[in-house]
Design an enzyme around this catalytic site. Structure first.
Site, short mmCIF file in Angstrom:
data_model
loop_
_atom_site.label_atom_id
_atom_site.label_comp_id
_atom_site.label_asym_id
_atom_site.label_seq_id
_atom_site.Cartn_x
_atom_site.Cartn_y
_atom_site.Cartn_z
N ASP A 46 -0.72 6.64 84.37
CA ASP A 46 -1.63 5.43 84.02
C ASP A 46 -1.09 4.49 83.24
O ASP A 46 -0.77 4.80 81.89
CB ASP A 46 -2.93 5.99 83.44
CG ASP A 46 -4.02 4.97 83.51
OD1 ASP A 46 -4.53 4.51 84.56
OD2 ASP A 46 -4.09 4.42 82.19
N TYR A 51 -1.06 -2.63 77.39
CA TYR A 51 -0.33 -1.39 76.70
C TYR A 51 0.70 -2.03 76.11
O TYR A 51 1.43 -1.48 75.01
CB TYR A 51 -0.42 -0.41 77.52
CG TYR A 51 -1.66 0.40 77.77
CD1 TYR A 51 -2.99 -0.36 77.65
CD2 TYR A 51 -1.98 1.17 78.80
CE1 TYR A 51 -4.02 0.12 78.03
CE2 TYR A 51 -3.03 1.73 79.48
CZ TYR A 51 -4.26 1.11 78.89
OH TYR A 51 -5.40 1.52 79.44
N LYS A 80 -2.96 -2.21 85.70
CA LYS A 80 -4.11 -2.97 85.50
C LYS A 80 -3.87 -4.32 85.10
O LYS A 80 -3.12 -4.55 84.48
CB LYS A 80 -5.15 -2.17 84.54
CG LYS A 80 -4.93 -0.76 84.53
CD LYS A 80 -6.15 -0.17 83.49
CE LYS A 80 -5.95 1.42 83.50
NZ LYS A 80 -4.98 1.82 82.54
N HIS A 113 -8.78 -4.63 85.08
CA HIS A 113 -9.09 -3.76 83.81
C HIS A 113 -10.41 -3.90 83.24
O HIS A 113 -10.94 -2.91 82.86
CB HIS A 113 -8.08 -4.02 82.69
CG HIS A 113 -7.48 -3.21 81.84
ND1 HIS A 113 -6.26 -3.04 81.13
CD2 HIS A 113 -8.47 -2.19 81.28
CE1 HIS A 113 -6.37 -2.03 80.41
NE2 HIS A 113 -7.41 -1.61 80.23
N1 LIG Z 1 -9.32 1.33 81.74
C1 LIG Z 1 -9.54 1.35 80.33
O1 LIG Z 1 -10.12 0.37 79.52
C2 LIG Z 1 -8.93 2.28 79.51
C3 LIG Z 1 -8.04 3.32 79.96
N2 LIG Z 1 -7.62 4.32 78.98
C4 LIG Z 1 -6.41 5.03 79.56
O2 LIG Z 1 -6.78 6.53 79.39
C5 LIG Z 1 -6.00 7.30 78.63
C6 LIG Z 1 -6.35 8.27 77.73
O3 LIG Z 1 -7.37 7.55 76.93
P1 LIG Z 1 -7.14 7.43 75.42
O4 LIG Z 1 -7.89 6.49 75.02
O5 LIG Z 1 -5.68 7.17 75.14
O6 LIG Z 1 -7.38 8.90 74.71
P2 LIG Z 1 -7.49 10.52 74.85
O7 LIG Z 1 -8.80 11.04 75.07
O8 LIG Z 1 -6.45 10.69 76.00
O9 LIG Z 1 -6.77 10.83 73.42
C7 LIG Z 1 -5.56 10.63 73.20
C8 LIG Z 1 -5.36 11.09 71.67
O10 LIG Z 1 -5.27 12.62 71.74
C9 LIG Z 1 -4.22 12.95 71.26
N3 LIG Z 1 -3.99 14.52 72.19
C10 LIG Z 1 -3.40 14.54 73.14
N4 LIG Z 1 -3.63 15.83 73.76
C11 LIG Z 1 -4.05 16.66 72.61
C12 LIG Z 1 -3.96 17.95 72.18
N5 LIG Z 1 -3.90 18.74 73.35
N6 LIG Z 1 -4.58 18.35 70.97
C13 LIG Z 1 -4.93 17.40 70.12
N7 LIG Z 1 -4.74 16.09 70.55
C14 LIG Z 1 -4.20 15.78 71.57
C15 LIG Z 1 -2.92 12.23 71.35
O11 LIG Z 1 -2.19 12.30 70.61
P3 LIG Z 1 -0.55 12.04 70.42
O12 LIG Z 1 -0.19 11.17 71.75
O13 LIG Z 1 -0.19 11.82 69.06
O14 LIG Z 1 -0.11 13.44 70.99
C16 LIG Z 1 -3.91 10.79 71.35
O15 LIG Z 1 -4.07 10.40 69.77
C17 LIG Z 1 -5.05 5.93 77.89
O16 LIG Z 1 -4.05 6.19 77.31
C18 LIG Z 1 -5.17 5.16 79.20
O17 LIG Z 1 -4.01 5.30 79.75
C19 LIG Z 1 -8.04 4.48 77.94
C20 LIG Z 1 -8.93 3.35 77.21
C21 LIG Z 1 -9.30 2.43 78.13
O1 LIG Z 2 -7.41 0.47 78.27
C1 LIG Z 2 -7.70 -0.14 77.09
C2 LIG Z 2 -7.06 0.17 75.71
O2 LIG Z 2 -7.08 -0.82 75.05
C3 LIG Z 2 -7.63 -2.08 75.23
C4 LIG Z 2 -7.83 -2.77 73.90
O3 LIG Z 2 -6.30 -3.11 73.47
C5 LIG Z 2 -8.84 -2.09 75.87
O4 LIG Z 2 -9.34 -3.15 75.99
C6 LIG Z 2 -8.77 -1.29 77.07
O5 LIG Z 2 -9.80 -0.79 77.68
#
Ligand SMILES: NC(=O)C1=CN([C@@H]2O[C@H](COP(=O)(O)OP(=O)(O)OC[C@H]3O[C@@H](n4cnc5c(N)ncnc54)[C@H](OP(=O)(O)O)[C@@H]3O)[C@@H](O)[C@H]2O)C=CC1
Ligand SMILES: O=C1CO[C@H](CO)[C@@H](O)[C@@H]1O
Length: 317
Positions: A46, A51, A80, A113
């Site tokens: 993803d 990003y 996105k 997005h």
């Molecule tokens: N469409 C949108 O608006 C959005 C999309 N997204 C997408 O969704 C993805 C996932 O969401 P995100 O907000 O990043 O958060 P997550 O809920 O996936 O959490 C990620 C965090 O959890 C930590 N982590 C991962 N695995 C573990 C584990 N097994 N044990 C403990 N800690 C862990 C990571 O640390 P580390 O990396 O240091 O290991 C990081 O700090 C994003 O990366 C993005 O691709 C996210 C937000 C908004």
């Molecule tokens: O995917 C996302 C994570 O970061 C962005 C902000 O920097 C958000 O807007 C978005 O939803």
């Protein structure tokens, strides 16, 4: 190792139910993270223009294809369209830029997005002197109509939405000739999106769960704020099942038929987050986790509150 379940989207295309998130994966870390993920077995990545790491994600993908570990057609790559590129004349260029960044000639899935547009052709977060985001009033239906020919051309095999509420989804469906097949939204036990899932699935749209682990690294988390993965109820359940809380959170979405994209740049976590395929949660455990719902939104996008298309301000779900 057991294979990741594949979900058939309403246009017939398959999507691996588990993918790797890349938000906040620093360029210096994400190349290795994506390579590790592909070696471990992940086939779904993803991405997003905003990003700021698409070139490095693309570098890792190209390397694994060149090594012969995977073929392009084995991978499912999502990206996105960012809020500053909603104006129809900017949409094609934005998709081409993402393809160039990722070194691909097509995406498997391209999402809008957010429904709300920002002032075009400047910063990705165009702020005025007081730091307030400058909005654009481009209607996301016009953006959608600009995406459709790009899908027909094959630049994106499927189109979808992200952060659209139920009314906005319906509005797109009414206007679309190429139908959205996915709505990617925040989803975890504190915000389980039951109503939106039911609504979308009734209309041929699958949910993808973002921030499935509660996004502990989200930049706006307040110091000391309790984190989802520290929830004692989840920790008790995980201990009883001999799994990590992260594995329970990921498996929870798989049980519900939701696509899930946990992010990590840490090899051991990328691996353990993948090791969720050889156990199941009992229906009563899913019901227990469902009961933790508290409308606990962790990604509220407060920077664009007041935008007429802000998805979380006026509508129930
Ligand atoms: N469409 C949108 O608006 C959005 C999309 N997204 C997408 O969704 C993805 C996932 O969401 P995100 O907000 O990043 O958060 P997550 O809920 O996936 O959490 C990620 C965090 O959890 C930590 N982590 C991962 N695995 C573990 C584990 N097994 N044990 C403990 N800690 C862990 C990571 O640390 P580390 O990396 O240091 O290991 C990081 O700090 C994003 O990366 C993005 O691709 C996210 C937000 C908004
Ligand atoms: O995917 C996302 C994570 O970061 C962005 C902000 O920097 C958000 O807007 C978005 O939803």
């Amino acid at each position: 190792m057991v294979k990741v379940p594949v979900i058939k989207l309403s246009n017939g295309k398959p999507i691996p139910q588990l993918g790797l998130g890349t938000w906040q994966s620093k360029p210096g870390e994400v190349v290795q993270a994506v390579k590790d993920a592909i070696d471990i077995g992940y086939r779904h990545i993803d991405c997003a223009f905003v990003y700021g790491n698409e070139p490095e994600v693309g570098e890792a993908i190209s390397a694994k294809i060149a090594e012969g570990v995977v073929k392009r057609e084995d991978l499912f790559i999502t990206s996105k369209l960012w809020n500053t590129f909603h104006r129809p004349d900017l949409v094609r260029g934005a998709l081409l830029k993402t393809l160039q960044n990722l070194k691909l000639d097509y995406l498997d899935l391209y999402l809008i997005h957010w429904p709300q547009a920002y002032k075009e052709e400047g910063e990705l977060f165009p702020a005025d002197a007081d730091g307030k985001i400058q909005f654009s009033d481009v209607d996301y239906l016009d953006t959608w109509r600009a995406l459709e020919p790009l899908a027909r051309e094959g630049l994106a095999r499927s189109l979808g939405l992200s952060n659209f509420n139920s009314k906005q989804v319906e509005r797109v469906l009414q206007a679309a000739s190429v139908k959205p097949v996915v709505n990617q939204v925040e989803c975890h036990p504190y915000l389980n999106q039951k109503r939106l899932q039911e609504f979308c699935e009734a209309r041929g749209i699958k949910l993808t769960a973002y921030s499935p682990l509660g996004s502990p690294d989200r930049p706006w988390a307040k110091p000391g704020e309790p984190q989802l993965m520290d929830d004692p109820k989840l920790q008790t359940l995980a201990a009883r099942l001999g799994k990590t809380v992260a594995q329970i959170l990921i498996r929870y979405q798989i049980e519900r038929g939701i696509i899930v994209i946990p992010k990590s740049v840490t090899r051991s976590r990328i691996l353990s987050n993948y090791q969720v395929l050889d156990f199941a949660l009992a229906p009563e455990d899913v019901t227990l986790i469902d009961s933790f719902h508290c409308n606990g939104r962790l990604v509220p996008m407060t920077a664009s509150l007041g935008h007429k298309y802000h998805p979380f301000e006026n509508d129930e779900f």
